[in-house]
Design a protein around this motif. Structure first.
Motif, mmCIF file in Angstrom:
data_model
loop_
_atom_site.group_PDB
_atom_site.id
_atom_site.type_symbol
_atom_site.label_atom_id
_atom_site.label_comp_id
_atom_site.label_asym_id
_atom_site.label_seq_id
_atom_site.Cartn_x
_atom_site.Cartn_y
_atom_site.Cartn_z
ATOM 1 N N LYS A 7 0.825 -1.305 0.069
ATOM 2 C CA LYS A 7 0.069 0.023 -0.104
ATOM 3 C C LYS A 7 0.730 1.276 0.023
ATOM 4 N N GLY A 155 -8.070 8.250 6.327
ATOM 5 C CA GLY A 155 -6.811 7.253 6.449
ATOM 6 C C GLY A 155 -7.319 5.545 6.435
ATOM 7 N N ASP A 158 -5.075 2.148 4.581
ATOM 8 C CA ASP A 158 -4.522 1.147 5.412
ATOM 9 C C ASP A 158 -5.365 0.002 5.423
ATOM 10 N N LYS A 213 -1.410 8.646 13.452
ATOM 11 C CA LYS A 213 -2.231 8.324 12.189
ATOM 12 C C LYS A 213 -1.232 7.654 10.997
HETATM 13 MG MG MG Z 1 -2.527 7.232 5.972
#
Ligand code: MG
Ligand code: ADP
Ligand code: ASP
Length: 604
Positions: A7, A155, A158, A213
């Motif tokens: 990723k 976010g 992930d 984060k």
């Molecule tokens: Mg991120």
């Protein structure tokens, strides 16, 4: 041949050159004999830009349209990366979340993944192609609802990557980002932050939910549940990065991927005793002094709870093993008169003890962002007529202290409600990481607001009603603290309940509980969004006395006042004034010697 999911985050695909560099990296992995599925985020700050655009049109854009808008960012980067791979001679194709079949709930802007169809990806992989998948997005599918584009929450790429690794049965999942791996804290705030070579999923879950984060907490949750080997490393250099150590892989159904049991254990400890110091001065250094003395006596404290102040005074309560009760009480009794002389308001400082205390906790990564879980615990206890004395939460655990005589009833009610057995020990591999420092990392969360409901009647069911309402409104509650101090309002014994929520949801949270607070005869509801939460995390603190004392002492030395304290076995969180946040983080990071010698260079 191994199968790897890689990723790449926003900065890593932030320009044409960076996309080309990512293509090279992917091709190296292919050349090493692997099949590769790639998940990418939107380029650079694209998602932030889209959010700004939406806010220029409407202050309250609908969540469905937000998903429609934000999901476009990833569609750009998958196409460009796929083109870059093809241009470099690697057969590749891009797929959106919907094309893959990343099926989610219909809950826009924070959907959870239900399952991922892997046939199409697998077919292309078997044909020798690199498959480039859009992170952060999926498609809802219910018979009574149309197909809808959903996103997983900011976010969330992930989470897409780790979920895909689980679904494909990948050999590992690599998260490439703009820092060398998981660091002891955010290097943008503390340039001395240092690389952590390995961290357990439990620790990372806490850190990620407390503001680090670098990984989406739900990604860690999936890695932990499915035993996915997870690595976080730099997009720019070949260094190995950080291993997030998961328990060994369990064959598990992939149906309801992110909706499996929210709670995986009920834990209890009958051997606890509670010591509380009531009405002590609300100023820097008090907690440091108390816990410093306890540490000097080698007393290991378990839960530490300080709720919102009242006037110029505070209460701090903690639990210790029953066997240490007498010593702990003596320390508290010796310190109370010293504090008493301090201010007029604290002239009534007193020690309150209770030897008949049990701690009961629900634990599990699946409760992250699911506000109904804590509420269900409280209502289950209420239905079993168990009064909750103190509450302390972390993102992966809710602990309540109750009267020991209620413990059996509480355990069987909770096991029943959450369909789990009692107190299984955590996987041993989680503890076998060596060396085990008492504190692995520190985090700062500046996006929370504190809400306190004053004078909530001290009867079973009150917390249950409050948090059930918040859950129904979809508001995620973070740190919940029920104070020790009982105050008589007329003939009714009351306690304050304080909690934190995202700043953006504070006004809605206040409005949500206003009616019920009134009906129950509570006092004012106080909202404060000028707060920051600083936390330390480490499994090594379980058996090390004095960790809390060192944290409080570091804050005291900076003259930083602690407004609330909540702990779990592996973390300590303190609320401080917003303006003190970064200074507090630095002080704590320093106190546990987490710094390295080299500064981490963070790309702009
Ligand atoms: Mg991120
Ligand atoms: P990506 O776009 O690759 O997903 P993010 O911006 O989401 O990257 O996450 C990486 C950032 O997380 C880093 O640039 C850093 O500022 C921040 N961060 C916060 N806490 C930590 C930590 N403990 N370790 C590493 N990075 C952290
Ligand atoms: N692009 C999304 C965001 O900025 C998802 C991600 O980067 O993980 O939140």
């Amino acid at each position: 041949m191994a199968l790897v999911v890689q990723k790449f985050g926003g900065t890593s695909v932030g320009s044409v050159e960076r996309i080309q560099a990512v293509a090279q990296r992917v091709m190296q992995t292919v050349a090493a004999g692997n099949q590769v599925a790639v998940v990418v985020s939107a380029m650079g700050k694209t998602t932030d830009g889209l959010v700004k655009l939406a806010n220029q049109i409407s202050e309250t854009p609908s969540r469905r349209e937000m998903d429609m808008l934000l999901s476009t960012g990833e569609q750009v980067s998958i196409a460009l990366l796929s083109m870059a791979l093809q241009a470099a001679g690697q057969d590749a194709l891009s797929l959106t979340g919907a094309q893959v079949g990343i099926v989610t709930e219909a809950d826009h802007t924070r959907a959870r993944i239900l399952n991922i169809r892997t046939e199409r990806i697998q077919r292309h992989l078997n044909d020798g192609k690199v498959v480039v998948v859009a992170g952060f997005q999926g498609i809802s599918q219910r018979i009574d609802i149309d197909f809808e584009i959903t996103t997983l929450g900011r976010g969330g790429s992930d989470t897409s990557a780790v979920a895909l690794a689980a679904a494909l049965g990948a050999d590992k999942c690599e998260i490439y980002t703009d820092v060398p791996g998981i660091l002891t804290t955010d290097p943008r705030l503390v340039p001395e932050a240092h690389l952590i070579k390995a961290i357990t999923c439990d620790e990372m879950l806490e850190l990620a939910s407390l503001g680090a984060k670098v990984l989406h907490p739900r990604a860690v949750e999936i890695a932990r549940n499915y035993g996915i080997p997870l690595v976080v490393r730099s997009s720019w250099v070949a260094d190995p990065g950080t291993h997030v150590v998961a328990p060994s892989r369990q064959p598990k159904s992939l149906e309801g991927l992110e909706l499996v049991h929210p709670v995986d254990a009920i834990e209890f400890d009958l051997d606890q005793a509670k010591v509380a110091l009531l009405r002590i001065p609300d100023r820097p250094g008090i907690a440091a002094r108390l816990f410093g003395e306890l540490a000097d006596q080698d007393l290991n404290v378990d839960l530490v709870i300080q709720s919102i102040h009242e006037g110029n005074t505070n209460d701090i309560a903690f639990t210790v093993l029953e066997a240490n009760f007498a010593k702990a009480e003596a320390v508290a009794a010796a310190i109370a008169p010293v504090l008493r002389g301090d201010t007029a308001d604290s002239s009534q400082a007193e020690v309150f003890v209770d030897r008949q205390v049990a701690k009961i906790s629900i634990a599990g990564a699946g409760m992250i962002g699911r506000p109904g879980v804590a509420a269900q615990m409280f209502s289950t206890l209420a239905e079993a007529a168990v009064n909750i004395q103190m509450i302390s939460t972390s993102e992966v655990k809710v602990s309540c202290t109750i009267d020991s005589s209620d413990c059996d009833r509480a355990i069987s009610a909770l096991c029943n409600a959450f369909q789990v057995t009692c107190s299984p020990l955590r996987d041993a591999s989680q503890k076998s990481l060596s060396p085990v420092p008492e504190v692995r990392g520190a985090a700062l969360d500046q996006k929370q607001a504190q809400i306190a409901i004053r004078h909530v009647p001290d009867r079973p069911g009150m917390a249950a009603r409050i948090f059930a309402l918040l859950a129904k409104a979809g508001i995620s509650v973070d740190m919940i603290i029920q104070s020790q101090r009982c105050r008589m309002i007329g003939t009714v014994a009351t306690r304050d309940i304080a909690f934190t929520v995202a700043q953006a949801e504070a006004a809605q949270a206040k409005a949500t509980v206003a009616g019920i607070a009134d009906e129950m005869g509570c006092g004012d509801i106080v909202v404060n969004d000028a707060i920051a939460k600083v936390s330390v995390v480490g499994i090594g603190m379980i058996n090390t006395p004095g960790v809390a004392a060192r944290m409080f002492e570091a804050l005291a030395q900076q003259r930083i006042n602690i407004q609330m304290i909540a702990t779990s076995e592996i973390k300590i969180s303190c609320l401080v004034a917003e303006d003190d946040g970064v200074r507090a983080l630095k002080a704590v990071h320093d106190a546990f010697k987490l710094y390295g010698t080299e500064k981490v260079v963070v790309p702009a």
